[in-house]
Design an enzyme around this catalytic site. Structure first.
Site, PDB file in Angstrom:
ATOM      1  N   ARG A   1       4.058  -0.266  -4.774  1.00  0.00           N
ATOM      2  CA  ARG A   1       3.692  -0.675  -3.420  1.00  0.00           C
ATOM      3  C   ARG A   1       2.321  -1.348  -3.363  1.00  0.00           C
ATOM      4  O   ARG A   1       1.943  -1.881  -2.320  1.00  0.00           O
ATOM      5  CB  ARG A   1       3.700   0.540  -2.484  1.00  0.00           C
ATOM      6  CG  ARG A   1       5.055   1.173  -2.306  1.00  0.00           C
ATOM      7  CD  ARG A   1       4.982   2.311  -1.312  1.00  0.00           C
ATOM      8  NE  ARG A   1       4.637   1.847   0.019  1.00  0.00           N
ATOM      9  CZ  ARG A   1       5.510   1.447   0.935  1.00  0.00           C
ATOM     10  NH1 ARG A   1       6.800   1.461   0.647  1.00  0.00           N
ATOM     11  NH2 ARG A   1       5.113   1.055   2.121  1.00  0.00           N
TER      12      ARG A   1
ATOM     13  N   HIS B   1      17.928 -36.410  -3.630  1.00  0.00           N
ATOM     14  CA  HIS B   1      17.255 -36.796  -2.391  1.00  0.00           C
ATOM     15  C   HIS B   1      15.772 -36.405  -2.414  1.00  0.00           C
ATOM     16  O   HIS B   1      15.248 -35.882  -1.435  1.00  0.00           O
ATOM     17  CB  HIS B   1      17.955 -36.171  -1.186  1.00  0.00           C
ATOM     18  CG  HIS B   1      19.336 -36.684  -0.963  1.00  0.00           C
ATOM     19  ND1 HIS B   1      19.606 -37.976  -0.528  1.00  0.00           N
ATOM     20  CD2 HIS B   1      20.542 -36.100  -1.151  1.00  0.00           C
ATOM     21  CE1 HIS B   1      20.905 -38.155  -0.438  1.00  0.00           C
ATOM     22  NE2 HIS B   1      21.505 -37.030  -0.814  1.00  0.00           N
TER      23      HIS B   1
ATOM     24  N   ASN C   1      -1.822   2.685   5.516  1.00  0.00           N
ATOM     25  CA  ASN C   1      -0.954   1.578   5.136  1.00  0.00           C
ATOM     26  C   ASN C   1      -0.609   0.802   6.402  1.00  0.00           C
ATOM     27  O   ASN C   1      -0.134   1.381   7.372  1.00  0.00           O
ATOM     28  CB  ASN C   1       0.327   2.114   4.482  1.00  0.00           C
ATOM     29  CG  ASN C   1       1.373   1.033   4.275  1.00  0.00           C
ATOM     30  OD1 ASN C   1       1.045  -0.127   4.057  1.00  0.00           O
ATOM     31  ND2 ASN C   1       2.642   1.414   4.353  1.00  0.00           N
ATOM     32  N   GLY C   2      -0.846  -0.502   6.394  1.00  0.00           N
ATOM     33  CA  GLY C   2      -0.550  -1.310   7.573  1.00  0.00           C
ATOM     34  C   GLY C   2      -1.721  -2.204   7.925  1.00  0.00           C
ATOM     35  O   GLY C   2      -2.591  -2.485   7.099  1.00  0.00           O
TER      36      GLY C   2
ATOM     37  N   LYS D   1       6.216  -4.328  -3.422  1.00  0.00           N
ATOM     38  CA  LYS D   1       7.656  -4.093  -3.292  1.00  0.00           C
ATOM     39  C   LYS D   1       8.126  -4.130  -1.841  1.00  0.00           C
ATOM     40  O   LYS D   1       9.115  -4.753  -1.517  1.00  0.00           O
ATOM     41  CB  LYS D   1       8.002  -2.742  -3.925  1.00  0.00           C
ATOM     42  CG  LYS D   1       9.486  -2.396  -3.915  1.00  0.00           C
ATOM     43  CD  LYS D   1      10.249  -3.322  -4.821  1.00  0.00           C
ATOM     44  CE  LYS D   1      11.704  -2.924  -4.942  1.00  0.00           C
ATOM     45  NZ  LYS D   1      12.475  -3.924  -5.690  1.00  0.00           N
TER      46      LYS D   1
ATOM     47  N   GLU E   1       8.185 -15.573  -9.511  1.00  0.00           N
ATOM     48  CA  GLU E   1       7.397 -14.405  -9.119  1.00  0.00           C
ATOM     49  C   GLU E   1       6.971 -13.547 -10.302  1.00  0.00           C
ATOM     50  O   GLU E   1       5.953 -12.858 -10.219  1.00  0.00           O
ATOM     51  CB  GLU E   1       8.116 -13.569  -8.058  1.00  0.00           C
ATOM     52  CG  GLU E   1       9.354 -12.849  -8.483  1.00  0.00           C
ATOM     53  CD  GLU E   1       9.997 -12.099  -7.320  1.00  0.00           C
ATOM     54  OE1 GLU E   1       9.291 -11.716  -6.370  1.00  0.00           O
ATOM     55  OE2 GLU E   1      11.223 -11.892  -7.369  1.00  0.00           O
TER      56      GLU E   1
ATOM     57  N   GLU F   1      17.659 -17.799  -5.533  1.00  0.00           N
ATOM     58  CA  GLU F   1      17.238 -16.495  -6.052  1.00  0.00           C
ATOM     59  C   GLU F   1      16.780 -16.593  -7.503  1.00  0.00           C
ATOM     60  O   GLU F   1      15.804 -15.957  -7.903  1.00  0.00           O
ATOM     61  CB  GLU F   1      18.388 -15.489  -5.920  1.00  0.00           C
ATOM     62  CG  GLU F   1      18.133 -14.124  -6.519  1.00  0.00           C
ATOM     63  CD  GLU F   1      16.971 -13.383  -5.877  1.00  0.00           C
ATOM     64  OE1 GLU F   1      16.522 -12.387  -6.476  1.00  0.00           O
ATOM     65  OE2 GLU F   1      16.504 -13.784  -4.790  1.00  0.00           O
TER      66      GLU F   1
ATOM     67  N   LYS G   1      13.036 -15.467  -8.630  1.00  0.00           N
ATOM     68  CA  LYS G   1      12.791 -14.460  -9.653  1.00  0.00           C
ATOM     69  C   LYS G   1      11.916 -15.030 -10.758  1.00  0.00           C
ATOM     70  O   LYS G   1      11.011 -14.363 -11.258  1.00  0.00           O
ATOM     71  CB  LYS G   1      14.138 -13.978 -10.209  1.00  0.00           C
ATOM     72  CG  LYS G   1      14.187 -12.546 -10.666  1.00  0.00           C
ATOM     73  CD  LYS G   1      13.849 -11.566  -9.560  1.00  0.00           C
ATOM     74  CE  LYS G   1      14.636 -11.821  -8.302  1.00  0.00           C
ATOM     75  NZ  LYS G   1      14.124 -11.113  -7.130  1.00  0.00           N
TER      76      LYS G   1
ATOM     77  N   TRP H   1      -2.631  -2.636  -1.750  1.00  0.00           N
ATOM     78  CA  TRP H   1      -2.277  -4.053  -1.818  1.00  0.00           C
ATOM     79  C   TRP H   1      -3.154  -4.734  -0.775  1.00  0.00           C
ATOM     80  O   TRP H   1      -3.007  -4.512   0.414  1.00  0.00           O
ATOM     81  CB  TRP H   1      -0.794  -4.247  -1.515  1.00  0.00           C
ATOM     82  CG  TRP H   1      -0.298  -5.643  -1.715  1.00  0.00           C
ATOM     83  CD1 TRP H   1       0.082  -6.212  -2.894  1.00  0.00           C
ATOM     84  CD2 TRP H   1      -0.095  -6.639  -0.706  1.00  0.00           C
ATOM     85  NE1 TRP H   1       0.505  -7.513  -2.679  1.00  0.00           N
ATOM     86  CE2 TRP H   1       0.414  -7.800  -1.354  1.00  0.00           C
ATOM     87  CE3 TRP H   1      -0.289  -6.673   0.680  1.00  0.00           C
ATOM     88  CZ2 TRP H   1       0.720  -8.953  -0.666  1.00  0.00           C
ATOM     89  CZ3 TRP H   1       0.021  -7.844   1.359  1.00  0.00           C
ATOM     90  CH2 TRP H   1       0.518  -8.963   0.695  1.00  0.00           C
TER      91      TRP H   1
ATOM     92  N   CYS I   1       0.842  -1.192   0.000  1.00  0.00           N
ATOM     93  CA  CYS I   1       0.000   0.000   0.000  1.00  0.00           C
ATOM     94  C   CYS I   1       0.880   1.246   0.000  1.00  0.00           C
ATOM     95  O   CYS I   1       1.939   1.283   0.626  1.00  0.00           O
ATOM     96  CB  CYS I   1      -0.945   0.065   1.187  1.00  0.00           C
ATOM     97  SG  CYS I   1      -2.186  -1.234   1.215  1.00  0.00           S
TER      98      CYS I   1
END
Length: 606
Positions: free
Chosen positions: A28, A503, A101-102, A601, A487, A480, A484, A75, A2
């Site tokens: 955001r 394994h 926001n929160g 983000k 996502e 990573e 990437k 968001w 947000c």
């Protein structure tokens, strides 16, 4: 997650500047967007589900005049992305408008109490309790400022809140656990979740602390505690140029930021490392700064966690005990934490809620804390004992790229400083590593100029799944690379330590599951053995390796080549190739690369 913005000034340009701010904050959150504009009467609210372009369509008809307004890009946390759940939210009378926001943790209790007293709610959000609480305080005769302060006292959780009312020409705002900055300019002021929101209009900023309450009017502002005690906060000048936060002619922010890595790495290294003499000069950490450290613990999330894994490997190799923890799990970790422990929070934004929580736990245990972050003035930088800035410049794409590379290089330098303070003088190995870092920006540019990642992405676009493997310092690079890929492409991808493939995961390997194997020149024989195991099951092999690695090339269907370098530095180069692979795979599939679904983000809730 947000983004909020507020603008107050003497002219009537609030709408245009709020929309610019929201577009700059869209990384955001992009589930919905809205603004509330005040001009004489009560706040006039416009909001829509979806991207900001839909809100702009609504405003294109009759743009309200006004110098005062608040805006929000969402968001979703409480309730799906709908017009009703979009911010701003108002009270029963429409006199109060709020953006937030929160997360308000006690909103269920507050909402039930308000509903029992006759308040009617129009959304599923936790935010909507705030304007209704203010409404009650105003009805009791409180001023808008007093009503705001009394309301904030009733909230539990994390928040950055901005409010406007019909009764006066001011913005009331506060923060607790979520970022909020004040922008100062001639004739106008801004409040926002992040500096890029108003960077087009001013470079002068004030970073607010948790518990600060700010009242902003057209000609002045005042910052105080929740109890009303005035506090002073210094004004800082942001060194970013507004163009730094733009696309610069690239189709996506992510592609631009991948291509900015040579510059970002030069900025990270500038004045800090001398490959010729083997010296490390971290500006705030002279020799001896870490002599008392007995152990190092990294806490981080997502991409930053992968960088932390690399950092712990560097330190362990230098003789310093080091571990990396997922910040969200740190509170339940049995690892010892005391005054001889250095806890390093790795966070691009400096506002990641789980990482801040872990750092606060470490502080409470008496440990020394250090933030490795990209944002000067961020909460992590201000709350930790020390801070090391990665200097990557603004990163807008949700998928982190240049900040990962800059984090790894920063942690390499930090590990070198710590190891020298704890164990003694530099080794020949460390001098070779520093010399390799000198060459790194130019070598990244070579990859950007000649990569065949687009061709390989096209070759395997119809695969069932994608596996990434590596050993040692490039095991985190495999993790990573998979993160990437998944996502931004929405395709199934997993990263494994190369030796773990046999394994369990090998059961999933088929001719439709390409294996991306990272080679660094160290332990390559074992990784090659794992590649042969997958090859025997018919899996296509894509190696990430130096071009003179002939044996690897013999067992690979394709090679993403990287320049020859020190094994500890090779991971950064390999990661650039995997970033390009992910980007082109997502682009071929038509994905919204800069704004992947369900992600934001900066994650400012736990």
């Amino acid at each position: 997650m947000c983004g909020i913005i507020a603008r107050i000034g003497d002219d009537d340009s609030a709408v245009d500047e709020l929309i610019t701010g929201l577009e700059n904050l869209e990384y955001r959150g992009y589930d919905s967007a809205g603004v509330a504009i005040k001009n004489g009467g009560g706040p006039e609210v416009f909001k829509r589900q979806g991207k900001i372009s839909r809100l702009k369509d609504v405003l294109a008809g009759e743009v309200p005049d006004g110098g005062l307004g608040i805006g929000h890009t969402r968001w979703s946390t409480h309730g799906p992305p709908t017009d009703e759940n979009a911010h701003p939210h108002t009270d029963c009378t429409g006199e109060v408008a709020v953006v937030h926001n929160g997360i308000i943790e006690n909103y269920d209790e507050l909402r039930s109490e308000l509903a029992s007293r006759g308040h009617e709610f129009e959304s599923d959000t936790d935010t909507e309790v705030i304007p209704h609480l203010v409404e009650e305080e105003l009805a009791r005769g409180a001023s808008p400022e007093l009503a705001f302060r009394r309301t904030i006292r009733k909230l539990s959780g994390s928040y950055a809140v901005a409010m406007i009312t019909e009764r006066d020409h001011a913005v009331y705002a506060t923060r607790r656990g979520s970022p909020l900055v004040l922008g100062v300019s001639d004739g106008e002021y801004f409040l926002a979740s992040d500096v890029p929101a108003f960077l087009d209009f001013t470079e002068e900023v004030i970073y607010l602390d948790d518990g600060d309450v700010v009242v902003v009017r057209s000609d002045d502002y005042e910052i105080s505690t929740l109890d009303g005690q005035t506090v002073e906060r210094s004004v800082s000048t942001v060194e970013w140029d507004p163009e730094d936060a733009g696309k610069g002619g690239y189709d996506h922010y992510m592609l631009k930021e991948i291509h900015e890595q040579p510059t970002a790495l030069r900025q990270t290294l500038r004045g800090r490392a001398d490959g010729t003499t083997g010296e490390v000069h971290l500006e705030d950490f002279p020799a001896g700064s870490f002599e008392q450290v007995e152990r190092v613990q990294f806490v981080a999330c997502g991409t930053s966690y992968h960088a932390g894994l690399v950092g712990a490997g560097f330190l362990s190799g230098g003789g310093v005990p080091a571990q990396t923890f997922l910040a969200s799990e740190y509170a339940t970790s049995p690892a010892p934490v005391d005054e001889d422990t250095l806890v390093v929070g790795v966070t691009q934004s400096g506002e990641t809620a789980d990482t801040l929580s872990a750092l606060r736990k470490a502080n409470a245990s008496g440990a020394r804390t250090l933030a490795v972050t990209n944002v000067v003035g961020s909460t992590a930088a201000r709350e930790c004992d020390d801070a090391l800035f990665i200097r990557a410049g603004p990163e807008i794409g949700v998928a982190a790229t240049k900040t990962f590379s800059s984090q790894v290089v920063s942690l390499s330098l930090l590990a070198e400083r710590i190891a020298r303070d704890v164990t003694g003088s530099p080794t020949e190995e460390s001098r070779e590593r520093l010399a390799a870092l000198d060459e790194l920006p130019g070598q990244v540019q070579q990859i950007l100029d000649y990569s065949n990642a687009q061709k390989i992405a096209k070759q395997y676009r119809d695969s069932d799944a994608y596996f990434f493997i590596g050993r040692g310092t490039v095991f985190p690079v495999a993790l990573e690379g998979a993160l990437k890929f998944k996502e931004i492409s929405y395709e199934h991808a997993e990263g494994f330590a190369a030796g773990e493939l046999k394994h369990g995961p090998l059961a999933l390997v088929t001719p439709k599951t390409p294996i991306f194997a990272v080679f660094t020149g160290e332990n390559d024989e074992k990784t090659l053995g794992n590649v042969k195991e997958a090859e025997a099951r018919g899996a296509p092999i894509v190696a990430v390796a130096s071009e003179d690695h002939e044996e690897v090339a013999q067992h690979a269907d394709h090679v993403l080549t990287i320049p020859e370098t020190h094994p500890d530095v090779a991971g950064v180069l390999a990661n650039v190739q995997l970033q390009l692979l992910s980007y082109h795979a997502a682009d071929l599939l038509g994905r919204p690369i800069d704004k992947p679904r369900n992600l934001a983000k900066s994650v400012t809730v736990e």
